[in-house]
Design an enzyme around this catalytic site. Structure first.
Site, PDB file in Angstrom:
ATOM      1  CB  CYS A  72      19.949  69.344  16.073  1.00 35.07           C
ATOM      2  SG  CYS A  72      19.868  67.815  15.820  1.00 35.07           S
ATOM      3  CB  CYS A 124      16.071  66.820  15.045  1.00 41.86           C
ATOM      4  SG  CYS A 124      16.677  67.080  17.178  1.00 41.86           S
ATOM      5  CE1 TYR A 180     -11.591  38.313  41.251  1.00 38.34           C
ATOM      6  CE2 TYR A 180     -10.037  39.435  41.753  1.00 38.34           C
ATOM      7  CZ  TYR A 180     -11.232  38.816  41.074  1.00 38.34           C
ATOM      8  OH  TYR A 180     -11.139  39.788  39.771  1.00 38.34           O
ATOM      9  CB  CYS A 206      16.687  63.366  16.856  1.00 42.85           C
ATOM     10  SG  CYS A 206      18.809  64.487  16.836  1.00 42.85           S
ATOM     11  CD  GLU A 232     -11.102  41.023  48.745  1.00 42.30           C
ATOM     12  OE1 GLU A 232     -10.853  40.076  48.078  1.00 42.30           O
ATOM     13  OE2 GLU A 232     -13.060  40.323  48.395  1.00 42.30           O
ATOM     14  CB  CYS A 236      21.129  66.763  18.570  1.00 46.79           C
ATOM     15  SG  CYS A 236      20.102  67.278  19.422  1.00 46.79           S
ATOM     16  CG  ASP A 281      -5.806  50.018  38.777  1.00 47.75           C
ATOM     17  OD1 ASP A 281      -6.435  48.913  37.936  1.00 47.75           O
ATOM     18  OD2 ASP A 281      -6.118  51.087  38.686  1.00 47.75           O
ATOM     19  CE  LYS A 292     -13.302  46.775  40.721  1.00 47.99           C
ATOM     20  NZ  LYS A 292     -11.971  47.893  40.346  1.00 47.99           N
ATOM     21  CE  LYS A 327     -13.112  51.660  40.922  1.00 50.58           C
ATOM     22  NZ  LYS A 327     -13.428  52.189  39.581  1.00 50.58           N
TER      23      LYS A 327
HETATM   24  S1  IVH Z   1     -14.538  40.332  42.795  1.00 49.78           S
HETATM   25  C1  IVH Z   1     -18.548  38.600  40.904  1.00 49.78           C
HETATM   26  N1  IVH Z   1     -12.657  41.482  44.334  1.00 49.78           N
HETATM   27  O1  IVH Z   1     -12.586  44.514  39.460  1.00 49.78           O
HETATM   28  C2  IVH Z   1     -16.911  39.510  41.320  1.00 49.78           C
HETATM   29  N2  IVH Z   1     -13.193  41.889  41.497  1.00 49.78           N
HETATM   30  O2  IVH Z   1     -14.510  45.980  38.003  1.00 49.78           O
HETATM   31  C3  IVH Z   1     -16.485  40.220  40.474  1.00 49.78           C
HETATM   32  N3  IVH Z   1     -10.990  43.062  41.151  1.00 49.78           N
HETATM   33  O3  IVH Z   1     -13.155  42.283  37.025  1.00 49.78           O
HETATM   34  C4  IVH Z   1     -15.018  40.409  40.975  1.00 49.78           C
HETATM   35  N4  IVH Z   1      -9.989  43.299  43.076  1.00 49.78           N
HETATM   36  O4  IVH Z   1     -10.939  42.436  37.767  1.00 49.78           O
HETATM   37  C5  IVH Z   1     -13.532  41.071  42.943  1.00 49.78           C
HETATM   38  N5  IVH Z   1     -11.311  42.482  45.023  1.00 49.78           N
HETATM   39  C6  IVH Z   1     -11.150  42.030  44.221  1.00 49.78           C
HETATM   40  C7  IVH Z   1     -11.296  43.119  43.372  1.00 49.78           C
HETATM   41  C8  IVH Z   1     -11.905  42.869  41.984  1.00 49.78           C
HETATM   42  C9  IVH Z   1     -10.387  43.447  41.702  1.00 49.78           C
HETATM   43  C10 IVH Z   1     -11.531  43.532  39.434  1.00 49.78           C
HETATM   44  C11 IVH Z   1     -12.299  42.692  38.935  1.00 49.78           C
HETATM   45  C12 IVH Z   1     -12.784  43.144  37.927  1.00 49.78           C
HETATM   46  C13 IVH Z   1     -13.526  44.101  38.279  1.00 49.78           C
HETATM   47  C14 IVH Z   1     -14.547  44.678  38.447  1.00 49.78           C
END
Ligand code: IVH
Length: 683
Positions: A423, A420, A237, A438, A125, A444, A129, A127, A326
């Site tokens: 001006c 400023c 998740y 300003c 899945e 200005c 942000d 990750k 990543k």
């Molecule tokens: S699993 C023990 N799944 O990434 C398992 N984390 O770097 C921990 N995060 O603190 C989390 N997407 O905030 C998991 N699909 C995903 C995620 C995810 C984002 C974040 C989460 C975690 C951080 C760790």
């Protein structure tokens, strides 16, 4: 099973208030799920609003029926002073990262060796942000939510988490454990982030650097009402506390169950087999990264079989059965060559770092925002510093951190300018604000230029072809000194400007001519009055229906208009008090700028609804309340009868309240009434 929408609306009399409240809650929850989780609404917004309004009204009349998991209570909690600490019963761990295919192959090899298998199955899945939360459900009801914090202790953000519509307050189905903890990520979708920032910009508020900061900032608001207005979303998740005998065989299976109970799960979630399929998945998400509606910085693989997860166990900070793979960074390291100051339309001074050009995720970046001087102080960014810059989506690049170890000798801290830089006018700070401005106003050149640009912009006067460079030249050559001068421009001198010629000049004059036919809200917005964005301009136009009465309005009159507070009112009065501004407006009108008197509000969401008022309201007179109801198409009447839809109760209500109770008519107190009216104001 989820109740069907139709089955619930049919009202079978005699139905007690308690029954109706319960039916409404079920129906609203079902629509929330259809809308926020499945993205398949089955009713219009207006129908949904009507259900909510009915529920709110019933609960106001019968406060004893209010429960913490009612959909009305999503925003019900009062602001808090601080977030209480919560110790996680099961620690919230982090994830280990890999950055290359080889490292991922190593991870997969370690997993297989540990488990003694040839091939491992993983869930895959994106990750997300955002920020991790842990949500406790007891007897199918959301009872507590906490941030990750340091992994052992987080913060109690229950009131705020409850405002996120995709998170169920009550679970669907029935086979859930009595007590369990759900884990997932709260994030801000990119579209919502952009809208939030656009709104912030128009209202002179803090602009967030990226969706992650926006999500974190929004969740950590002491007033849940603020969080409720932020476009937060959620994917689950995993889990924390969960009865072992209730766990299914596989991670994917548990997520499917969670989905059945009403939780949103990322639609990209899938099951893959072996490292090759992991890498394929990584490539496929990377390829569509920019088109996903949320920000993602990689993908996460988790060993699918829960028994296998348990055998693999944990290191001190992360599970051995999961890994984040990543994406290439949107960050890079470079050096600050100078720190310049930008002067915005309302005079705000923004520090900008000029950088040694560097590639960030495929784009050359040579300057990055430092947001404001508080931020400069906090980061202690100095000329000569080596810094990490970040770029995400089409957001302005920003300086993330200073690498302190690399600071050369003899640098000095950056001081906010006292005057400023454009001006020379004095710099001022509004009380309670971090931004510095300003004070030069339209004297200005930087503010003047930005004001003209704003005046010409698409959502204001929409003067086609009047861009940045052209405005610069017009000002430099002395062809214009203010916005009214635009309408005195003639073809010849414009044609002489760089990169113009007679055809472009003619087009510009035509565009100016065309812009004269406008609307009052556009014109008001174009004037660039502080804090008067498009919405406020609409409100003012709707209320005054002409420019003259607005110019004459005093502070008190303005403050009585819904959604106009003392600060905005003050800016408006100050603007029209300036003789210069009034002259410019007069010249614009003389040049032929005109609009039709705004029509009365045609949307009549309260058509056929009858209201009765009793007792004194604190925030408005009886007449004002009537005007507002009638403006939305509703009727008012002097006495309660079975045709009454709502009774609005102020201080010291009379016998009307008893009668309304007897007839089981919805009752709203002043607060509920204001909230009710406000839902019809376009945000
Ligand atoms: S699993 C023990 N799944 O990434 C398992 N984390 O770097 C921990 N995060 O603190 C989390 N997407 O905030 C998991 N699909 C995903 C995620 C995810 C984002 C974040 C989460 C975690 C951080 C760790």
């Amino acid at each position: 099973m989820a109740p069907s929408a139709q089955g619930l609306v049919s009202m079978s009399p005699p139905e007690s208030a308690a029954q109706r409240v319960e039916a409404l809650r079920r129906e609203i929850e079902h629509h929330n799920y259809r809308y926020y989780v499945l993205d398949q609404p089955v009713v219009s917004d207006a129908e949904y609003d009507a259900l909510m309004a009915e529920l709110k009204a019933l609960e106001t009349g019968h406060p004893e029926l209010i429960t913490p998991d009612s959909p009305t209570q999503r925003i019900g909690a009062p602001p808090s002073e601080a977030f209480a600490p919560i110790r996680h019963e099961v620690p919230m761990l982090s994830l280990d990262n890999v950055f290359s295919d080889t490292e991922l192959l190593d991870f997969d090899r370690r997993v297989r060796e540990h488990l003694g298998v040839d091939r491992a199955e993983y869930t895959a899945e994106p990750k997300l942000d955002g920020l991790a939360v842990s949500i406790l459900y007891q007897h199918g009801r959301l009872t507590r939510a906490a941030t990750r914090g340091d992994g052992t202790t987080g913060e109690d953000v229950t009131a705020n988490v409850k405002t996120i519509r995709s998170i169920p307050l009550r679970l669907q189905g029935s086979a859930w454990p009595d007590r369990f903890e759900l884990r997932g990520e709260i994030f801000m979708p990119i579209e919502g982030f952009k809208q939030l920032n656009a709104w912030a910009l128009r209202h002179d508020q803090k602009v967030f650097a990226n969706p992650r900061n926006a999500a974190a900032g929004s969740l950590r608001q002491l007033d849940p009402k603020v969080t409720a207005r932020r476009p937060l979303d959620f994917f689950c998740y995993g889990w924390g506390l969960f009865p072992a005998d209730r766990l299914p065989e596989a991670q994917a299976e548990l997520l499917a169950r969670l989905q059945d109970w009403g939780f949103p799960v990322c639609p990209e979630l899938t099951v893959v087999e072996g490292a090759e399929e992991c890498l394929d998945y990584h490539r496929s998400i990377l390829a569509k990264r920019e088109s996903l509606p949320y920000e993602t910085d990689g993908v996460v693989y988790k060993v699918n079989r829960i028994a296998a997860q348990q055998r693999l166990g944990f290191t001190a900070r992360a599970p051995r059965w999961a890994i984040a793979h990543k994406f290439p960074a949107h960050e890079a390291t470079t050096e600050i060559q100078a720190i310049e100051v930008q002067v915005g339309r309302t005079g705000v001074l923004t520090p900008v770092a000029k950088l040694e050009p560097v590639q960030v995720g495929g784009v050359t970046v040579s300057s990055a925002s430092l947001h404001n001087y508080e931020e400069v102080k906090r980061k202690d960014a100095r000329v000569g510093d080596t810094v990490i810059v970040r770029r995400a989506g089409d957001v302005i690049p920003e300086v993330v951190t200073v690498i302190a170890e690399k600071r050369p000798a003899e640098t000095s801290p950056i001081q906010p300018p006292g005057r400023c830089p454009i001006c020379g006018a004095e710099v001022v700070t509004d009380p309670g604000e971090t931004l510095i401005r300003c004070s030069g106003g339209l004297f200005c050149p930087a503010q003047l230029k930005a004001a003209i640009k704003h005046f010409a912009s698409r959502r204001a006067m929409d003067i086609d072809g009047l861009g940045d460079k052209l405005i610069d030249q017009l000002l430099e050559k002395g062809l214009i000194e203010d916005v009214a001068d635009l309408y005195d421009l003639t073809e010849e001198p414009v044609a002489q400007l760089e990169r113009m010629g007679s055809k472009s000049a003619r087009n510009l004059i035509q565009a100016l001519e065309k812009s004269k036919q406008t609307t009052l809200p556009r014109f008001l917005y174009a004037l660039g009055i502080r804090e008067v964005g498009e919405v406020t301009a609409q409100t003012l136009a709707q209320h005054f229906r002409g420019l003259e009465p607005l110019i004459k309005a005093d502070q008190e009159t303005l403050e009585q208009i819904a959604n106009i507070g003392p600060v905005v009112a003050n800016h408006i009065v100050a603007f029209f008090r300036q003789p210069h501004n009034r002259q410019v407006i007069e010249r614009l009108r003389d040049a032929g700028i005109e609009w039709e008197t705004p029509e009365e509000n045609h949307s009549r969401p309260l058509a056929d609804k009858t209201f009765v008022l009793t007792g004194a309201l604190a925030s408005m007179t009886r007449d004002e309340a009537k005007t507002r109801i009638e403006a939305l198409g509703g009727k008012t009447s002097g006495s309660v009868s079975k045709n009454t839809d709502y009774l609005i109760v102020g201080e010291d209500p009379g016998s009307k309240l008893d009668k309304a109770r007897r007839l089981e008519i919805a009752v709203m107190n002043e607060e509920a009434f204001l909230a009710f009216l406000n839902q019809f104001v376009t945000p």
